[in-house]
Design an enzyme around this catalytic site. Structure first.
Site, short mmCIF file in Angstrom:
data_model
loop_
_atom_site.label_atom_id
_atom_site.label_comp_id
_atom_site.label_asym_id
_atom_site.label_seq_id
_atom_site.Cartn_x
_atom_site.Cartn_y
_atom_site.Cartn_z
N LYS A 199 0.37 -1.55 -0.28
CA LYS A 199 -0.16 -0.04 0.10
C LYS A 199 0.66 1.95 -0.01
O LYS A 199 1.16 1.64 1.34
CB LYS A 199 -0.41 -0.44 1.20
CG LYS A 199 -1.76 1.13 0.67
CD LYS A 199 -2.97 0.50 2.55
CE LYS A 199 -3.67 1.50 2.51
NZ LYS A 199 -5.04 1.64 1.07
C1 LIG Z 1 -6.57 -0.22 -3.76
C2 LIG Z 1 -6.71 -0.72 -2.54
N1 LIG Z 1 -7.76 -1.90 -3.20
C3 LIG Z 1 -8.10 -2.29 -1.47
C4 LIG Z 1 -8.26 -1.62 -0.83
C5 LIG Z 1 -9.41 -2.26 0.66
O1 LIG Z 1 -8.15 -2.55 1.67
P1 LIG Z 1 -9.20 -2.68 2.86
O2 LIG Z 1 -10.30 -3.35 3.00
O3 LIG Z 1 -7.10 -3.38 4.04
O4 LIG Z 1 -8.93 -1.24 3.73
C6 LIG Z 1 -7.94 -0.36 -0.48
C7 LIG Z 1 -8.30 0.49 0.99
O5 LIG Z 1 -6.84 0.46 1.26
C8 LIG Z 1 -7.49 0.03 -1.72
O6 LIG Z 1 -6.76 1.35 -1.50
#
Ligand SMILES: Cc1ncc(COP(=O)(O)O)c(C=O)c1O
Length: 303
Positions: free
Chosen positions: A149
């Site tokens: 991330k």
């Molecule tokens: C590109 C992306 N995909 C998926 C997610 C979903 O991840 P999470 O459920 O851990 O927030 C996020 C958010 O963080 C994201 O930015």
């Protein structure tokens, strides 16, 4: 910031911060809810674990331990007197070194908290949103690290989000470099077809979403079969139900994609059931999921 509590207006960085120029940062999006057990951070340990993995992938040693970050977050929430909030930890290459070789720049760490409503709106959560398949493909592992991330990687989501917004839709759905359905600009995706639930696997370049894992566990607990496999674009249009999941957005039904109504054009029964169970889990209403809650402890120093 870097081990000190700093007032909101003083939480500043130098314009020559490495991460500002080259995107060399990793971050998390976490939420704390006002629950029956007190203010509780949803799947806090898993988020911190992913932060460390994201940093490791970009060769950034975090100068604090996971437990230090966890307890600092508790204290931050307590000091700000928040019952529910969004939590944004960020680890980035700081000031001191320009140029693309980052390993001599310091690694800075900050955590911010603020009140933030549902990212795609309360109405979207209730009645569903309209989405568009973006012309931008999700970043591929050939060039970047979809599992991290990382700040710079979000330029991909930003382009998709702008395109979608300008076209009058509420969210973008990105395909991966193979043309398979990947995820939303900030959410993972699920489809329901003939009673079975499908979601793209890791090999589709998704972010390993923590809400995704929670939704899969809840769906299984409700007796649904969840299959991780590649999903074709047309399957989106032909699905009985589609929903997006993410920490910021929570669980959002999709009622239309590229002007095709999904199912009846209203949130379907599987989506609604998983959404209700997920909301219960977030708010501590189901003891089965209490392990997912990190109840904020008031630190003796701040009490
Ligand atoms: C590109 C992306 N995909 C998926 C997610 C979903 O991840 P999470 O459920 O851990 O927030 C996020 C958010 O963080 C994201 O930015």
């Amino acid at each position: 910031m870097n081990g000190e509590f700093v007032a909101w207006e003083d939480a500043k960085v130098h314009v020559l911060t490495h991460g500002l120029h080259y995107g060399t940062g990793v971050f998390e999006g976490i939420r704390a809810y006002d629950t029956q057990l007190g203010t509780a951070i949803f799947r806090h340990r898993e988020h911190i674990e992913r932060l460390f993995k994201s940093a490791e992938l970009y060769y950034m040693p975090i100068p604090f331990g996971a437990e230090e970050l966890r307890l600092a977050t508790h204290e931050l929430i307590t000091r700000n007197g928040l019952q529910a909030c969004y939590i944004r930890p960020i680890v980035f290459r700081g000031y001191g070194q320009m140029g693309l070789f980052p390993l001599e720049a310091p690694v800075d760490v900050a955590i911010a908290v603020w009140e933030w409503g549902a990212y795609l709106g309360e109405e979207g959560k209730r009645t569903g949103i309209r989405a568009k398949v973006s012309s931008w493909r999700r970043i591929s592992p050939d060039s970047l690290l979809p599992a991290s991330k990382a700040s710079g990687q979000y330029l991909n989501s930003v382009l998709a989000k702008i395109e979608t917004h300008k076209a009058g839709y509420e969210e973008a759905i990105l395909l991966d470099d193979q043309g398979h359905v990947c995820e939303g600009s900030g959410e993972n995706i699920f489809i329901v077809r003939e009673g079975r639930i499908f979601t793209p696997p890791q090999t589709a370049s998704i972010l390993d979403g923590i809400t995704r894992r929670s939704a899969m566990a809840i769906a299984a607990d409700l007796g649904h079969e969840v299959v991780e496999r590649d999903i074709g674009r047309a399957e989106l249009y032909l699905a009985d139900e589609v929903f997006l999941v993410g920490t910021a957005a929570e669980l959002v039904p999709v009622r239309e994609i590229d002007d095709h109504a999904i199912g009846t054009g209203a949130p379907g029964p599987v989506t609604v059931a998983i959404q209700a169970a997920y909301e219960d889990a977030l708010h501590g209403r189901n003891p089965r999921y209490h392990d997912w809650l990190d109840v904020v402890q008031v630190p003796s120093r701040a009490a």
